[in-house]
Design a protein around this motif. Structure first.
Motif, PDB file in Angstrom:
ATOM      1  N   ALA A  23       0.829  -1.205   0.000  1.00 27.49           N
ATOM      2  CA  ALA A  23       0.000   0.000   0.000  1.00 27.49           C
ATOM      3  C   ALA A  23       0.861   1.252   0.000  1.00 27.49           C
ATOM      4  O   ALA A  23       0.546   2.237  -0.687  1.00 27.49           O
ATOM      5  CB  ALA A  23      -0.937  -0.014   1.203  1.00 27.49           C
ATOM      6  N   TRP A  24       1.967   1.242   0.759  1.00 30.11           N
ATOM      7  CA  TRP A  24       2.834   2.429   0.784  1.00 30.11           C
ATOM      8  C   TRP A  24       3.516   2.639  -0.560  1.00 30.11           C
ATOM      9  O   TRP A  24       3.531   3.760  -1.081  1.00 30.11           O
ATOM     10  CB  TRP A  24       3.899   2.308   1.879  1.00 30.11           C
ATOM     11  N   TYR A  25       4.082   1.592  -1.147  1.00 32.61           N
ATOM     12  CA  TYR A  25       4.744   1.746  -2.445  1.00 32.61           C
ATOM     13  C   TYR A  25       3.750   2.198  -3.509  1.00 32.61           C
ATOM     14  O   TYR A  25       4.086   3.031  -4.369  1.00 32.61           O
ATOM     15  CB  TYR A  25       5.410   0.437  -2.864  1.00 32.61           C
ATOM     16  N   ASP A  26       2.535   1.679  -3.489  1.00 27.39           N
ATOM     17  CA  ASP A  26       1.528   2.089  -4.472  1.00 27.39           C
ATOM     18  C   ASP A  26       1.288   3.596  -4.408  1.00 27.39           C
ATOM     19  O   ASP A  26       1.187   4.270  -5.442  1.00 27.39           O
ATOM     20  CB  ASP A  26       0.209   1.340  -4.244  1.00 27.39           C
ATOM     21  N   ARG A  27       1.199   4.135  -3.200  1.00 26.44           N
ATOM     22  CA  ARG A  27       0.980   5.575  -3.051  1.00 26.44           C
ATOM     23  C   ARG A  27       2.232   6.368  -3.421  1.00 26.44           C
ATOM     24  O   ARG A  27       2.153   7.413  -4.076  1.00 26.44           O
ATOM     25  CB  ARG A  27       0.586   5.910  -1.609  1.00 26.44           C
ATOM     26  N   ALA A  28       3.388   5.888  -3.001  1.00 19.94           N
ATOM     27  CA  ALA A  28       4.622   6.662  -3.158  1.00 19.94           C
ATOM     28  C   ALA A  28       5.053   6.787  -4.613  1.00 19.94           C
ATOM     29  O   ALA A  28       5.570   7.837  -5.020  1.00 19.94           O
ATOM     30  CB  ALA A  28       5.737   6.024  -2.332  1.00 19.94           C
ATOM     31  N   ALA A  30       3.145   6.568  -7.360  1.00 21.76           N
ATOM     32  CA  ALA A  30       2.070   6.909  -8.304  1.00 21.76           C
ATOM     33  C   ALA A  30       2.346   8.187  -9.082  1.00 21.76           C
ATOM     34  O   ALA A  30       2.033   8.269 -10.280  1.00 21.76           O
ATOM     35  CB  ALA A  30       0.736   7.024  -7.556  1.00 21.76           C
ATOM     36  N   ASP A  31       2.950   9.190  -8.451  1.00 19.95           N
ATOM     37  CA  ASP A  31       3.130  10.486  -9.103  1.00 19.95           C
ATOM     38  C   ASP A  31       4.574  10.777  -9.466  1.00 19.95           C
ATOM     39  O   ASP A  31       4.955  11.941  -9.639  1.00 19.95           O
ATOM     40  CB  ASP A  31       2.595  11.598  -8.198  1.00 19.95           C
ATOM     41  N   GLU A  50       1.850   0.778  -9.848  1.00 17.06           N
ATOM     42  CA  GLU A  50       1.057   2.005  -9.915  1.00 17.06           C
ATOM     43  C   GLU A  50       1.820   3.172 -10.543  1.00 17.06           C
ATOM     44  O   GLU A  50       1.295   4.277 -10.618  1.00 17.06           O
ATOM     45  CB  GLU A  50       0.590   2.411  -8.513  1.00 17.06           C
ATOM     46  N   ASN A  51       3.029   2.912 -11.024  1.00 15.34           N
ATOM     47  CA  ASN A  51       3.836   3.957 -11.638  1.00 15.34           C
ATOM     48  C   ASN A  51       3.680   3.948 -13.154  1.00 15.34           C
ATOM     49  O   ASN A  51       3.524   2.886 -13.761  1.00 15.34           O
ATOM     50  CB  ASN A  51       5.304   3.778 -11.249  1.00 15.34           C
TER      51      ASN A  51
END
Length: 244
Positions: A23-28, A30-31, A50-51
């Motif tokens: 979950a943390w890597y997905d958020r980190a 993404a942008d 998610e990148n």
């Protein structure tokens, strides 16, 4: 003996940790934008999913990834990667400082480095002391966050974000872990430094760089002042009434 990757997939405690780190890597990621992104370690997991960087690959010192290599000798040109992930690579490397040196080498200026590591100043560290280090993940280095940040300063890697996770006691059974779900919600507020795992999002800086503006802009401004104030060929004169 199980590897760390096997522990993540085959144990209930590993599944608990993997859910939070994913979950943390997905958020980190993404942008984060650029041209090339690489994940080193845990090749069976895709933390770059998610990148949107077009060129991505996974590397590890064992099979299962796109590239097999030593994390201290990455097969990439210097200043060629925009994003680099190191999920627990420092924990299971015999030369974690060398891994960070290599990470700094391959990142472009302003490139992003993201990593996760076990926190020895936590209940996870206490269990490691009690039961020994014969099996993963307890066989890892468990480097302190302060030590990793000291290495970052030496390499001009500047932390810009991060997180703490896995506050529950490291029980082996999922039903016992669920009884401590309340600690996940309260941990960031009340005892962040007691988390079992820390995550760091850092940027590679280049000190002493400054933008040099074109000289013609300054020259142009000077000419305008000269034209307004007069010069040797077209002097400014005044009449007897004091008018220009």
């Amino acid at each position: 003996m199980r590897t760390f990757s096997e522990w993540l997939h085959q144990s209930e405690l590993g599944a608990y940790l993997l859910k939070r780190e994913s979950a943390w890597y997905d958020r980190a990621v993404a942008d984060v934008f650029g041209y090339r992104a690489v994940q080193v370690g845990l090749p069976a997991l895709d933390f770059l999913r998610e990148n949107r960087i077009p060129w991505q690959c996974r590397a590890a010192d064992e099979g299962g990834g796109h590239i097999v290599c030593d994390p201290t000798q990455l097969p990439f040109d210097s200043a060629s990667l925009d994003l680099l992930l190191l999920p627990h690579v420092l924990d299971f490397s015999s030369d974690p400082h060398g891994v960070l040196r290599e990470a700094e080498r391959v990142l472009v200026p302003e490139g992003r480095l993201m990593l996760t590591g076990f926190n020895p100043m936590s209940l996870w560290g206490v269990r490691r002391m009690i039961q020994g280090r014969a099996d993963a993940p307890w066989s890892g280095n468990f480097l302190t966050l302060a030590r990793v940040k000291d290495w970052f300063r030496l390499m001009e890697l500047e932390p810009e974000g991060g997180a703490f996770m896995a506050y529950a006691p490291p029980f082996s059974r999922a039903d016992w872990l669920r009884q401590f779900d309340f600690m996940e919600a309260a941990g960031d507020r009340w005892w962040p430094l007691a988390a079992g795992v820390y995550a760091i999002d850092a940027v590679k800086r280049r000190r002493g760089m400054r933008l040099i503006t074109p000289r013609w802009r300054a020259a142009s401004a000077t000419k305008k002042l000269l034209a307004a104030g007069g010069n040797d060929r077209h002097p400014v004169s005044r009449n007897n009434d004091g008018q220009t």
